[in-house]
Design a protein around this motif. Structure first.
Motif, mmCIF file in Angstrom:
data_model
loop_
_atom_site.group_PDB
_atom_site.id
_atom_site.type_symbol
_atom_site.label_atom_id
_atom_site.label_comp_id
_atom_site.label_asym_id
_atom_site.label_seq_id
_atom_site.Cartn_x
_atom_site.Cartn_y
_atom_site.Cartn_z
ATOM 1 N N GLY A 135 30.728 51.729 35.324
ATOM 2 C CA GLY A 135 30.305 52.655 35.175
ATOM 3 C C GLY A 135 29.029 52.397 35.847
ATOM 4 N N SER A 136 29.200 52.055 37.108
ATOM 5 C CA SER A 136 28.249 51.423 38.247
ATOM 6 C C SER A 136 28.966 51.141 39.926
ATOM 7 C CB SER A 136 27.362 50.538 38.126
ATOM 8 O OG SER A 136 26.673 49.851 38.862
ATOM 9 N N ILE A 137 28.580 51.248 40.876
ATOM 10 C CA ILE A 137 28.384 51.246 42.124
ATOM 11 C C ILE A 137 29.100 50.247 42.195
ATOM 12 C CG2 ILE A 137 26.854 51.415 43.772
ATOM 13 C CD1 ILE A 137 30.021 53.552 44.569
ATOM 14 N N LEU A 138 28.165 48.925 41.146
ATOM 15 C CA LEU A 138 28.758 47.701 41.987
ATOM 16 C C LEU A 138 30.296 47.395 41.663
ATOM 17 C CD1 LEU A 138 27.020 44.578 42.371
ATOM 18 C CD2 LEU A 138 27.016 44.393 39.662
ATOM 19 N N GLY A 139 30.768 48.067 40.549
ATOM 20 C CA GLY A 139 32.283 47.598 40.288
ATOM 21 C C GLY A 139 33.219 47.841 41.562
ATOM 22 N N ALA A 140 32.572 49.172 42.099
ATOM 23 C CA ALA A 140 33.327 49.170 43.857
ATOM 24 C C ALA A 140 32.972 48.317 44.487
ATOM 25 C CB ALA A 140 33.092 50.564 43.831
ATOM 26 N N MET A 141 32.368 48.263 44.612
ATOM 27 C CA MET A 141 31.632 46.876 45.769
ATOM 28 C C MET A 141 32.348 45.445 45.710
ATOM 29 S SD MET A 141 27.328 47.391 45.259
ATOM 30 C CE MET A 141 26.170 48.875 46.348
ATOM 31 N N THR A 142 32.140 45.117 44.386
ATOM 32 C CA THR A 142 33.015 43.770 44.089
ATOM 33 C C THR A 142 34.382 43.573 44.513
ATOM 34 O OG1 THR A 142 30.713 43.209 42.413
ATOM 35 C CG2 THR A 142 33.012 42.111 42.502
ATOM 36 N N ALA A 143 35.099 44.786 43.918
ATOM 37 C CA ALA A 143 36.362 45.155 44.326
ATOM 38 C C ALA A 143 36.406 44.771 46.364
ATOM 39 C CB ALA A 143 36.906 45.860 43.978
ATOM 40 N N HIS A 144 35.514 45.759 46.469
ATOM 41 C CA HIS A 144 35.620 45.756 48.143
ATOM 42 C C HIS A 144 35.216 44.467 48.539
ATOM 43 C CE1 HIS A 144 34.374 48.067 51.605
ATOM 44 N NE2 HIS A 144 35.334 46.915 51.494
ATOM 45 N N ALA A 145 34.234 43.623 48.239
ATOM 46 C CA ALA A 145 34.111 42.218 48.241
ATOM 47 C C ALA A 145 35.114 41.594 48.419
ATOM 48 C CB ALA A 145 32.686 41.751 48.072
ATOM 49 N N LEU A 146 35.421 41.294 47.127
ATOM 50 C CA LEU A 146 36.664 40.242 46.640
ATOM 51 C C LEU A 146 37.927 41.200 47.796
ATOM 52 C CD1 LEU A 146 36.604 38.107 45.475
ATOM 53 C CD2 LEU A 146 34.996 39.296 44.896
ATOM 54 N N PHE A 147 38.019 42.117 47.758
ATOM 55 C CA PHE A 147 38.834 42.357 49.332
ATOM 56 C C PHE A 147 39.184 41.620 50.592
ATOM 57 C CE2 PHE A 147 40.706 44.858 52.622
ATOM 58 C CZ PHE A 147 41.853 45.637 51.843
ATOM 59 N N ASN A 148 37.639 42.220 51.170
ATOM 60 C CA ASN A 148 37.089 41.590 52.151
ATOM 61 C C ASN A 148 37.186 39.878 52.280
ATOM 62 O OD1 ASN A 148 36.959 43.423 53.145
ATOM 63 N ND2 ASN A 148 34.987 43.810 53.508
ATOM 64 N N VAL A 149 36.956 39.470 51.508
ATOM 65 C CA VAL A 149 37.054 37.875 51.129
ATOM 66 C C VAL A 149 38.551 37.063 51.129
ATOM 67 C CG1 VAL A 149 36.587 35.731 50.194
ATOM 68 C CG2 VAL A 149 35.213 37.147 49.987
ATOM 69 N N THR A 150 39.358 37.527 50.891
ATOM 70 C CA THR A 150 40.929 37.997 50.941
ATOM 71 C C THR A 150 41.491 38.098 51.969
ATOM 72 O OG1 THR A 150 40.758 38.530 48.428
ATOM 73 C CG2 THR A 150 42.739 38.052 49.281
ATOM 74 N N MET A 151 41.279 38.799 52.644
ATOM 75 C CA MET A 151 41.765 39.318 54.034
ATOM 76 C C MET A 151 40.654 38.300 55.093
ATOM 77 S SD MET A 151 41.070 42.455 56.841
ATOM 78 C CE MET A 151 39.531 42.467 56.864
ATOM 79 N N SER A 152 39.891 37.543 54.883
ATOM 80 C CA SER A 152 39.139 35.996 55.715
ATOM 81 C C SER A 152 39.949 34.986 54.945
ATOM 82 C CB SER A 152 37.805 36.000 55.207
ATOM 83 O OG SER A 152 36.569 37.016 55.742
ATOM 84 N N TYR A 153 40.583 35.338 53.732
ATOM 85 C CA TYR A 153 41.710 33.350 53.590
ATOM 86 C C TYR A 153 42.731 33.756 54.506
ATOM 87 C CZ TYR A 153 44.216 30.827 51.034
ATOM 88 O OH TYR A 153 45.468 30.013 50.339
ATOM 89 N N PHE A 154 43.296 34.842 53.761
ATOM 90 C CA PHE A 154 44.738 35.511 54.773
ATOM 91 C C PHE A 154 43.990 34.860 56.236
ATOM 92 C CE2 PHE A 154 45.723 37.535 50.983
ATOM 93 C CZ PHE A 154 47.105 36.321 50.792
ATOM 94 N N ILE A 155 42.741 35.778 57.211
ATOM 95 C CA ILE A 155 43.430 34.699 59.139
ATOM 96 C C ILE A 155 42.813 33.980 58.746
ATOM 97 C CG2 ILE A 155 41.625 35.649 60.401
ATOM 98 C CD1 ILE A 155 41.505 38.130 59.633
ATOM 99 N N PHE A 156 42.515 33.530 58.272
ATOM 100 C CA PHE A 156 41.975 31.644 58.632
ATOM 101 C C PHE A 156 43.142 31.209 58.196
ATOM 102 C CE2 PHE A 156 37.464 33.148 59.471
ATOM 103 C CZ PHE A 156 37.507 33.020 60.510
ATOM 104 N N TYR A 157 43.737 30.746 57.292
ATOM 105 C CA TYR A 157 44.373 29.981 56.861
ATOM 106 C C TYR A 157 45.881 30.655 56.413
ATOM 107 C CZ TYR A 157 40.484 27.811 55.091
ATOM 108 O OH TYR A 157 38.873 27.216 55.034
ATOM 109 N N HIS A 158 46.385 31.681 57.195
ATOM 110 C CA HIS A 158 47.940 31.836 57.446
ATOM 111 C C HIS A 158 48.106 32.350 58.420
ATOM 112 C CE1 HIS A 158 49.073 31.060 52.407
ATOM 113 N NE2 HIS A 158 47.918 31.749 52.420
ATOM 114 N N ILE A 159 46.924 32.302 59.616
ATOM 115 C CA ILE A 159 47.081 33.123 60.528
ATOM 116 C C ILE A 159 46.797 32.463 61.844
ATOM 117 C CG2 ILE A 159 46.673 35.490 61.889
ATOM 118 C CD1 ILE A 159 46.878 36.931 58.946
ATOM 119 N N LEU A 160 45.285 31.913 62.051
ATOM 120 C CA LEU A 160 44.750 31.338 63.035
ATOM 121 C C LEU A 160 45.312 29.762 62.901
ATOM 122 C CD1 LEU A 160 41.080 33.502 62.742
ATOM 123 C CD2 LEU A 160 43.187 33.314 64.645
#
Length: 256
Positions: A231-256
């Protein structure tokens, strides 16, 4: 018989723009056009220079836009309220992690860890040392993960799942507005991957870009669900933020 008393409309935009702008498709179209063109050009330039400071200004503008243009009622209309269900915010975070992991593993299955993999190409635009020790890897992960949790999730969700969505919802209904804001988000990210830059110039990767856009489109639909659940835009922000953190994890610990 007395004529019906007209119900006053709730002002969504502040007085200095109220007579020009409404939460309608016309306003949504103009907002998408202006921000998409500016962002697309700045991201393409950043892919060459490997410097995203100017791009961050676009996200800052997206964050400020609702506070500069909208009344309190307008901000509530786009979802700037406290969540009705906090557990749904956490669920949105889980959705963000799973959607990014699914995109990475599917891209890796199709293209391996080559530059046809969107996360591999994006990692090449990062300014990091060629050789990373355990300590420097952790440091750069925290830096990139931290910034990716703030600027783009807040700015893009206020803009796409908030302001733009409400503009089109008034004219098209919730379902069509969700499809439209998700598609607009996914297509503008072709500047991040799809239209790629290498030493020999610019190239368009058709197959990989289709996977990238489709993956982001589905992720955006999930971000919209996270907003609806909480019921809040905060729900979408949290989903998006954790998507980005997960992307950073894969980049730094599986790619670089």
């Amino acid at each position: 018989m007395m004529p019906p008393v007209p119900v006053p409309t709730i002002p969504h935009f502040k007085k200095f723009v109220g007579h020009r702008l409404r939460l309608d498709a016309k306003t949504g179209g103009w907002l998408l056009a202006v921000f998409s063109v500016i962002r697309f050009a700045l991201v393409l330039q950043a892919n060459v220079t490997r410097s995203y400071q100017v791009v961050a200004l676009v996200f800052v503008a997206m964050i400020l836009l609702p506070f500069l243009l909208l009344t309190r009622a307008g901000r509530r209309q786009i979802g700037l309220v406290w969540p009705a269900r906090w557990w749904s915010v956490l669920l949105g975070g889980v959705v963000g992690v799973v959607s990014c992991a699914g995109l990475f593993y599917l891209a890796s299955l199709c293209f391996g860890l080559t530059e046809s993999n969107p996360l591999v190409y994006i990692s090449r635009t990062y300014k990091v040392p060629t050789v990373l020790t355990a300590d420097t890897r952790r440091l750069f992960f925290l830096i990139y993960a931290g910034t990716s949790m703030v600027f783009s999730p807040i700015g893009e969700e206020l803009f796409y799942r908030g302001l733009v969505h409400e503009c089109f919802r008034a004219s098209l209904g919730n379902a069509r507005a969700t499809l439209l804001d998700s598609a607009a988000f996914a297509v503008v990210h072709l500047a991040h991957f799809g239209l790629v830059y290498s030493g020999s110039g610019w190239h368009f990767l058709l197959g990989p870009s289709l996977l990238w856009v489709a993956g982001l489109f589905i992720s955006c639909l999930l971000f919209s669900l996270a907003r609806a659940w909480s019921g809040s835009i905060l729900g979408a922000m949290t989903a998006h933020a954790l998507f980005n953190v997960t992307m950073s994890y894969f980049i730094f610990y599986h790619i670089l």
